[in-house]
Design an enzyme around this catalytic site. Structure first.
Site, PDB file in Angstrom:
ATOM      1  N   LYS A 103      -0.788 -11.713  -0.923  1.00  0.00           N
ATOM      2  CA  LYS A 103      -1.512 -10.730  -1.741  1.00  0.00           C
ATOM      3  C   LYS A 103      -2.705 -10.085  -1.062  1.00  0.00           C
ATOM      4  O   LYS A 103      -3.639  -9.629  -1.717  1.00  0.00           O
ATOM      5  CB  LYS A 103      -1.944 -11.333  -3.108  1.00  0.00           C
ATOM      6  CG  LYS A 103      -0.883 -12.089  -3.817  1.00  0.00           C
ATOM      7  CD  LYS A 103       0.484 -11.456  -3.757  1.00  0.00           C
ATOM      8  CE  LYS A 103       0.633 -10.169  -4.524  1.00  0.00           C
ATOM      9  NZ  LYS A 103       1.985  -9.568  -4.246  1.00  0.00           N
ATOM     10  N   SER A 104      -2.661 -10.032   0.258  1.00  0.00           N
ATOM     11  CA  SER A 104      -3.798  -9.497   1.009  1.00  0.00           C
ATOM     12  C   SER A 104      -3.547  -8.110   1.594  1.00  0.00           C
ATOM     13  O   SER A 104      -4.370  -7.606   2.361  1.00  0.00           O
ATOM     14  CB  SER A 104      -4.163 -10.463   2.134  1.00  0.00           C
ATOM     15  OG  SER A 104      -4.433 -11.742   1.600  1.00  0.00           O
ATOM     16  N   TRP A 152       1.368  -3.221   2.629  1.00  0.00           N
ATOM     17  CA  TRP A 152       0.644  -2.031   3.080  1.00  0.00           C
ATOM     18  C   TRP A 152       0.602  -1.965   4.613  1.00  0.00           C
ATOM     19  O   TRP A 152       0.990  -0.957   5.212  1.00  0.00           O
ATOM     20  CB  TRP A 152      -0.770  -2.093   2.497  1.00  0.00           C
ATOM     21  CG  TRP A 152      -1.593  -0.865   2.642  1.00  0.00           C
ATOM     22  CD1 TRP A 152      -1.164   0.376   3.049  1.00  0.00           C
ATOM     23  CD2 TRP A 152      -3.000  -0.752   2.374  1.00  0.00           C
ATOM     24  NE1 TRP A 152      -2.224   1.245   3.049  1.00  0.00           N
ATOM     25  CE2 TRP A 152      -3.348   0.589   2.642  1.00  0.00           C
ATOM     26  CE3 TRP A 152      -3.978  -1.635   1.925  1.00  0.00           C
ATOM     27  CZ2 TRP A 152      -4.657   1.048   2.468  1.00  0.00           C
ATOM     28  CZ3 TRP A 152      -5.282  -1.178   1.759  1.00  0.00           C
ATOM     29  CH2 TRP A 152      -5.612   0.147   2.026  1.00  0.00           C
ATOM     30  N   HIS A 204       3.458 -15.587   5.875  1.00  0.00           N
ATOM     31  CA  HIS A 204       2.225 -16.013   5.210  1.00  0.00           C
ATOM     32  C   HIS A 204       1.797 -17.386   5.718  1.00  0.00           C
ATOM     33  O   HIS A 204       0.911 -18.018   5.146  1.00  0.00           O
ATOM     34  CB  HIS A 204       2.439 -16.118   3.691  1.00  0.00           C
ATOM     35  CG  HIS A 204       2.673 -14.802   3.009  1.00  0.00           C
ATOM     36  ND1 HIS A 204       1.916 -13.691   3.261  1.00  0.00           N
ATOM     37  CD2 HIS A 204       3.575 -14.442   2.053  1.00  0.00           C
ATOM     38  CE1 HIS A 204       2.350 -12.697   2.499  1.00  0.00           C
ATOM     39  NE2 HIS A 204       3.341 -13.121   1.774  1.00  0.00           N
ATOM     40  N   SER A 244      -4.807 -11.058  -7.817  1.00  0.00           N
ATOM     41  CA  SER A 244      -3.500 -10.502  -7.454  1.00  0.00           C
ATOM     42  C   SER A 244      -2.426 -11.598  -7.427  1.00  0.00           C
ATOM     43  O   SER A 244      -1.309 -11.420  -7.913  1.00  0.00           O
ATOM     44  CB  SER A 244      -3.616  -9.817  -6.088  1.00  0.00           C
ATOM     45  OG  SER A 244      -2.416  -9.206  -5.736  1.00  0.00           O
ATOM     46  N   SER A 266      -0.604   5.615   1.148  1.00  0.00           N
ATOM     47  CA  SER A 266      -1.579   5.441   0.058  1.00  0.00           C
ATOM     48  C   SER A 266      -0.929   4.599  -1.043  1.00  0.00           C
ATOM     49  O   SER A 266       0.308   4.538  -1.155  1.00  0.00           O
ATOM     50  CB  SER A 266      -1.996   6.792  -0.505  1.00  0.00           C
ATOM     51  OG  SER A 266      -0.891   7.376  -1.176  1.00  0.00           O
ATOM     52  N   GLU A 291      -0.763   5.175  -4.164  1.00  0.00           N
ATOM     53  CA  GLU A 291      -0.002   6.026  -5.095  1.00  0.00           C
ATOM     54  C   GLU A 291       1.389   6.340  -4.542  1.00  0.00           C
ATOM     55  O   GLU A 291       2.376   6.275  -5.274  1.00  0.00           O
ATOM     56  CB  GLU A 291      -0.768   7.339  -5.352  1.00  0.00           C
ATOM     57  CG  GLU A 291      -2.059   7.183  -6.153  1.00  0.00           C
ATOM     58  CD  GLU A 291      -3.192   6.487  -5.369  1.00  0.00           C
ATOM     59  OE1 GLU A 291      -3.175   6.525  -4.117  1.00  0.00           O
ATOM     60  OE2 GLU A 291      -4.077   5.878  -6.020  1.00  0.00           O
ATOM     61  N   MET A 319       3.047   4.654  -2.149  1.00  0.00           N
ATOM     62  CA  MET A 319       3.855   3.438  -1.977  1.00  0.00           C
ATOM     63  C   MET A 319       4.323   2.891  -3.321  1.00  0.00           C
ATOM     64  O   MET A 319       5.367   2.251  -3.416  1.00  0.00           O
ATOM     65  CB  MET A 319       3.078   2.387  -1.184  1.00  0.00           C
ATOM     66  CG  MET A 319       3.070   2.729   0.321  1.00  0.00           C
ATOM     67  SD  MET A 319       2.212   1.527   1.356  1.00  0.00           S
ATOM     68  CE  MET A 319       3.078   0.010   0.992  1.00  0.00           C
ATOM     69  N   ARG A 357       0.356  -3.252  -8.242  1.00  0.00           N
ATOM     70  CA  ARG A 357      -0.365  -3.460  -9.501  1.00  0.00           C
ATOM     71  C   ARG A 357      -1.547  -2.503  -9.632  1.00  0.00           C
ATOM     72  O   ARG A 357      -1.503  -1.552 -10.400  1.00  0.00           O
ATOM     73  CB  ARG A 357      -0.808  -4.934  -9.554  1.00  0.00           C
ATOM     74  CG  ARG A 357      -1.134  -5.478 -10.926  1.00  0.00           C
ATOM     75  CD  ARG A 357      -1.608  -6.922 -10.778  1.00  0.00           C
ATOM     76  NE  ARG A 357      -2.736  -7.031  -9.873  1.00  0.00           N
ATOM     77  CZ  ARG A 357      -4.022  -6.905 -10.214  1.00  0.00           C
ATOM     78  NH1 ARG A 357      -4.336  -6.701 -11.470  1.00  0.00           N
ATOM     79  NH2 ARG A 357      -4.982  -6.994  -9.311  1.00  0.00           N
TER      80      ARG A 357
HETATM   81  P1  A3P Z   1      -3.070  -5.905  -6.430  1.00  0.00           P
HETATM   82  O1  A3P Z   1      -2.245  -6.948  -7.100  1.00  0.00           O
HETATM   83  O2  A3P Z   1      -4.532  -6.217  -6.433  1.00  0.00           O
HETATM   84  O3  A3P Z   1      -2.806  -4.528  -6.941  1.00  0.00           O
HETATM   85  P2  A3P Z   1       0.973  -8.193  -0.539  1.00  0.00           P
HETATM   86  O4  A3P Z   1       1.744  -7.021  -0.022  1.00  0.00           O
HETATM   87  O5  A3P Z   1       0.299  -8.988   0.529  1.00  0.00           O
HETATM   88  O6  A3P Z   1       1.797  -9.015  -1.473  1.00  0.00           O
HETATM   89  O7  A3P Z   1      -0.260  -7.617  -1.362  1.00  0.00           O
HETATM   90  C1  A3P Z   1      -0.065  -6.961  -2.585  1.00  0.00           C
HETATM   91  C2  A3P Z   1      -1.369  -6.349  -2.985  1.00  0.00           C
HETATM   92  O8  A3P Z   1      -1.646  -5.220  -2.127  1.00  0.00           O
HETATM   93  C3  A3P Z   1      -1.330  -5.795  -4.407  1.00  0.00           C
HETATM   94  O9  A3P Z   1      -2.672  -5.874  -4.882  1.00  0.00           O
HETATM   95  C4  A3P Z   1      -0.897  -4.359  -4.142  1.00  0.00           C
HETATM   96  O10 A3P Z   1      -1.163  -3.477  -5.201  1.00  0.00           O
HETATM   97  C5  A3P Z   1      -1.740  -4.051  -2.920  1.00  0.00           C
HETATM   98  N1  A3P Z   1      -1.220  -2.899  -2.164  1.00  0.00           N
HETATM   99  C6  A3P Z   1       0.044  -2.663  -1.781  1.00  0.00           C
HETATM  100  N2  A3P Z   1       0.134  -1.473  -1.152  1.00  0.00           N
HETATM  101  C7  A3P Z   1      -1.119  -0.949  -1.140  1.00  0.00           C
HETATM  102  C8  A3P Z   1      -1.676   0.271  -0.657  1.00  0.00           C
HETATM  103  N3  A3P Z   1      -0.916   1.187  -0.070  1.00  0.00           N
HETATM  104  N4  A3P Z   1      -3.001   0.481  -0.829  1.00  0.00           N
HETATM  105  C9  A3P Z   1      -3.770  -0.453  -1.439  1.00  0.00           C
HETATM  106  N5  A3P Z   1      -3.311  -1.618  -1.928  1.00  0.00           N
HETATM  107  C10 A3P Z   1      -1.990  -1.862  -1.783  1.00  0.00           C
END
Ligand code: A3P
Length: 296
Positions: A48-49, A53, A109, A139, A229, A231, A233, A258
């Site tokens: 969740k980091s 992205w 991970h 998250s 971005s 939005e 993705m 999310r």
């Molecule tokens: P949130 O749950 O806070 O929205 P991972 O890919 O490591 O599982 O991380 C998922 C987290 O990264 C989610 O956070 C997700 O919304 C966020 N995320 C994914 N793509 C992103 C992007 N393009 N810009 C910003 N946050 C993004």
């Protein structure tokens, strides 16, 4: 054979002292003995980091910012997850990677001490992304609610306790971010922060580009910023995980994409929880030079 149903909602299982998602702990020797290739690029994160992205950013850079090429397949096929396994249902990451042509992108991970030795021996390049502990907790909680392979998170209150104690999948966030931070001193690891990426994505994308030895024009970098971005993705079926079956990730409970912001923890932590968390944080992070921002 154990059916996929048997792996649903099981508590985690210890592997080399780290709590692992039960399904992923299957045949662990496939991880320990995994053979890397010198041109593998490892993308490592605590869950969740911002893994998805950074994975899309890397793929975009390697494909010179061509969005159509990057839509050739789902992110979990373009960047297979090393330890992933749902026995009897989806092919393990190790098998998928063995069939992938070079240069491979490898998602994991795993805490630094569990990464297969072969990656260190081959001197593989690695990108690590870390995100502040509180936003990761929020998250991860929502992810554990929707991901049917993960243990039930319980209530938010219970979850915060478990998270601080490292009793969640992949163990302690604190040890994970510190472990990889130390390792960068003697290995080619580009260590990035989610909050920096939010603050100035183009600056951070440029760092990744240099690390990968690429040189892209400004307009290409701008295109990458746009297509990666939150939005974009979120609407992109190859990055928003809607291609994963509902019985693995139930996005009606919480979408994978999310909120994608820094500071959402403020909507979840009570004042008391925040105080306890901060005190505990100071103890666990004492002595490290690694610093996080919990808002930008
Ligand atoms: P949130 O749950 O806070 O929205 P991972 O890919 O490591 O599982 O991380 C998922 C987290 O990264 C989610 O956070 C997700 O919304 C966020 N995320 C994914 N793509 C992103 C992007 N393009 N810009 C910003 N946050 C993004």
């Amino acid at each position: 054979m154990t059916s996929p149903e048997d792996y649903r909602r099981q508590d985690w299982r210890m592997v080399h002292d780290i709590p692992m998602v039960c399904a992923f702990s299957y045949h662990w020797e496939r991880i320990d003995n995994f053979q890397s290739r010198p041109d593998d690029l490892v993308i490592a994160t605590y869950p969740k980091s911002g893994t998805t992205w950074i994975s899309e950013i890397v793929d975009m850079i390697l494909n010179d910012g061509d969005p159509d090429k990057c839509k050739r397949d789902a992110i979990f096929n373009k960047v297979p997850m090393l330890e992933f396994a749902v026995p009897g249902k989806m092919s393990p990451g190790t098998e998928k990677l063995a069939k992938t042509s070079s240069p491979r992108l490898v998602k994991t991970h795993l805490p630094v001490q569990l990464l297969p030795m072969s990656f260190w021996e081959n001197g593989c390049k690695m990108i690590y992304v870390a995100r502040n502990a509180k936003d990761v907790a929020v998250s991860f909680y929502h992810f554990d609610l929707m991901n049917q392979m993960h243990p039930e998170p319980g209530t938010w209150e219970q979850y915060v306790e478990k998270y601080m104690a490292g009793r969640v999948a992949y163990g302690s966030w604190y040890d994970h971010v510190k472990g990889w931070w130390e390792k960068r001193k003697d290995h080619p690891i580009l260590y990035l922060l989610y909050e920096d990426m939010k603050e100035d994505p183009k600056r951070e994308i440029r760092k990744v580009m240099h690390f990968l030895g690429k040189d892209l024009k400004e307009e290409v970098l701008d295109r990458i910023v746009y297509h990666t971005s939150f939005e974009m993705m979120k609407e992109n079926p190859t990055t928003n995980y809607t291609m994963v079956p509902n019985d693995v990730m139930d996005q009606s409970i919480s979408p994978f994409m999310r909120k994608g912001i820094a500071g959402d923890w403020k909507n979840h932590f009570t004042v008391a929880q925040n105080e306890t968390f901060n005190e505990d944080y100071e103890r666990k992070m004492a002595g490290t030079t690694l610093q996080f921002r919990t808002e930008i």
